[in-house]
Scaffold this active site. Structure first.
Site, PDB file in Angstrom:
ATOM      1  N   SER A 150       0.855  -1.141   0.103  1.00  0.00           N
ATOM      2  CA  SER A 150      -0.024   0.049   0.142  1.00  0.00           C
ATOM      3  C   SER A 150       0.677   1.355   0.025  1.00  0.00           C
ATOM      4  O   SER A 150       1.587   1.424  -0.896  1.00  0.00           O
ATOM      5  CB  SER A 150      -1.065  -0.037   1.311  1.00  0.00           C
ATOM      6  OG  SER A 150      -2.094   0.993   1.247  1.00  0.00           O
ATOM      7  N   ASP A 229     -10.067  -5.839  -3.285  1.00  0.00           N
ATOM      8  CA  ASP A 229      -9.483  -4.664  -2.432  1.00  0.00           C
ATOM      9  C   ASP A 229     -10.344  -3.699  -2.582  1.00  0.00           C
ATOM     10  O   ASP A 229     -10.870  -3.127  -3.390  1.00  0.00           O
ATOM     11  CB  ASP A 229      -8.222  -4.253  -3.033  1.00  0.00           C
ATOM     12  CG  ASP A 229      -7.619  -3.296  -2.035  1.00  0.00           C
ATOM     13  OD1 ASP A 229      -7.975  -2.747  -1.382  1.00  0.00           O
ATOM     14  OD2 ASP A 229      -6.154  -3.651  -2.042  1.00  0.00           O
ATOM     15  N   HIS A 262      -7.174  -6.414   1.011  1.00  0.00           N
ATOM     16  CA  HIS A 262      -6.128  -5.288   1.432  1.00  0.00           C
ATOM     17  C   HIS A 262      -5.167  -5.637   2.664  1.00  0.00           C
ATOM     18  O   HIS A 262      -4.401  -4.953   2.941  1.00  0.00           O
ATOM     19  CB  HIS A 262      -6.421  -3.759   1.519  1.00  0.00           C
ATOM     20  CG  HIS A 262      -5.440  -2.853   1.477  1.00  0.00           C
ATOM     21  ND1 HIS A 262      -5.114  -2.588   0.163  1.00  0.00           N
ATOM     22  CD2 HIS A 262      -5.024  -1.593   2.249  1.00  0.00           C
ATOM     23  CE1 HIS A 262      -4.183  -1.463   0.110  1.00  0.00           C
ATOM     24  NE2 HIS A 262      -4.211  -1.075   1.518  1.00  0.00           N
TER      25      HIS A 262
END
Length: 284
Positions: A150, A229, A262
């Site tokens: 991320s 995600d 995620h």
């Protein structure tokens, strides 16, 4: 440099250490974890960069990376994601109430704007002081690669693209692919670097790749992204990496993984692939 070991664990025949030191770069104490395989070494190094709200502990306890790291004979280093207060002189460190700015959200840039400038220097910390610390304290080959998730995936990509002399390879999980074109990135880069968007460009992986930053440097860049995600469409935009690779001729392997979100469950599912990817290039 004085390093304090705060905790030690045996794992997969190697040793996991939690460390703390006063950073000259950030002017704050910084924390990190370091896994070293069994044996005398020397070993190549993998630096992991974590995402928003994380510390050095998230990857360390959740990714399940150390069995593969032991098998491939690589050190894994996981630093914190930002400076935190109080600083080494007892003063405050800037912060924000939002989760996506300030402490826990350093974005791996060197801030040029108040109130962030004195301490938020994560690009210099990772590419300078952290590497020097690891090479001086552990049996390394002085070769390394970088990967992350991320915000940390953004950091891994942009640091590798801006400092190719430091890294043999780079990969990412669900990276913020183009922070100049998403809300997370626009907020953070605007705060840390100011309103001049031309200063943001060197911190945008898609723009760097499109501009040919890696031609002849990395044979491939590995990216895993979950199609479930919740941040995929608005924040992450891996299609911009694909387009940039096509435009520049840089090979980028973007694997869209069905059903994955995620979380660290996603990373734990594919972390062995990334460690093998880097080990091949670190020992090639």
């Amino acid at each position: 440099m004085t390093i304090q070991t705060t905790k030690t664990n045996a794992v997969h025949g190697g040793t996991l250490r939690y460390l703390k030191h006063d950073s000259a770069t950030t002017g704050t104490p910084m924390t990190l974890s370091v896994f070293t395989p069994g044996g005398e070494g020397p070993f190549p190094v993998l630096i992991w960069l974590s995402g928003l709200t994380c510390t050095e502990d998230n990857f360390t306890t959740k990714a399940g990376a150390y069995k593969a790291a032991a098998e491939h004979g690589v050190i894994i280093v996981a630093p914190d994601t930002s400076p935190r207060g109080p600083d080494t002189k007892g003063g405050g460190v800037a912060d924000d109430e939002a989760y996506d700015l300030g402490q826990g959200a350093g974005f791996y840039v060197d801030a040029t704007q108040a109130p962030w400038t004195p301490h938020f220097r994560m690009e210099s910390y990772v590419t300078g002081e952290l590497i020097e610390l690891i090479d001086s304290q552990f049996p390394t080959t002085k070769t390394r690669s970088v990967f992350g998730h991320s915000m940390g995936g953004h950091g891994a990509l942009t640091l590798a693209l801006n400092h190719p002399e430091l890294f043999q390879s780079v990969s990412a999980f669900a990276p913020i692919s183009s922070p100049t074109r998403c809300p997370w990135g626009e907020k953070a880069l605007g705060a840390y670097l100011g309103d001049d968007r031309s200063a943001w460009a060197r911190h945008d992986a898609a723009l760097l790749i499109e501009g040919g930053a890696t031609q002849g440097v990395y044979d491939d860049i590995l990216v895993d992204q979950g199609d479930a995600d919740p941040f995929l469409v608005e924040q992450l935009k891996p299609e911009l990496l694909v387009e940039a690779g096509k435009a520049s001729g840089q090979k980028i392997t973007v694997r869209m993984q069905p059903g994955y979100d995620h979380s660290y469950f996603f990373m734990a599912s594919f972390i062995d692939d990334h460690i093998a990817f880097h080990a091949t290039r670190l020992k090639g």
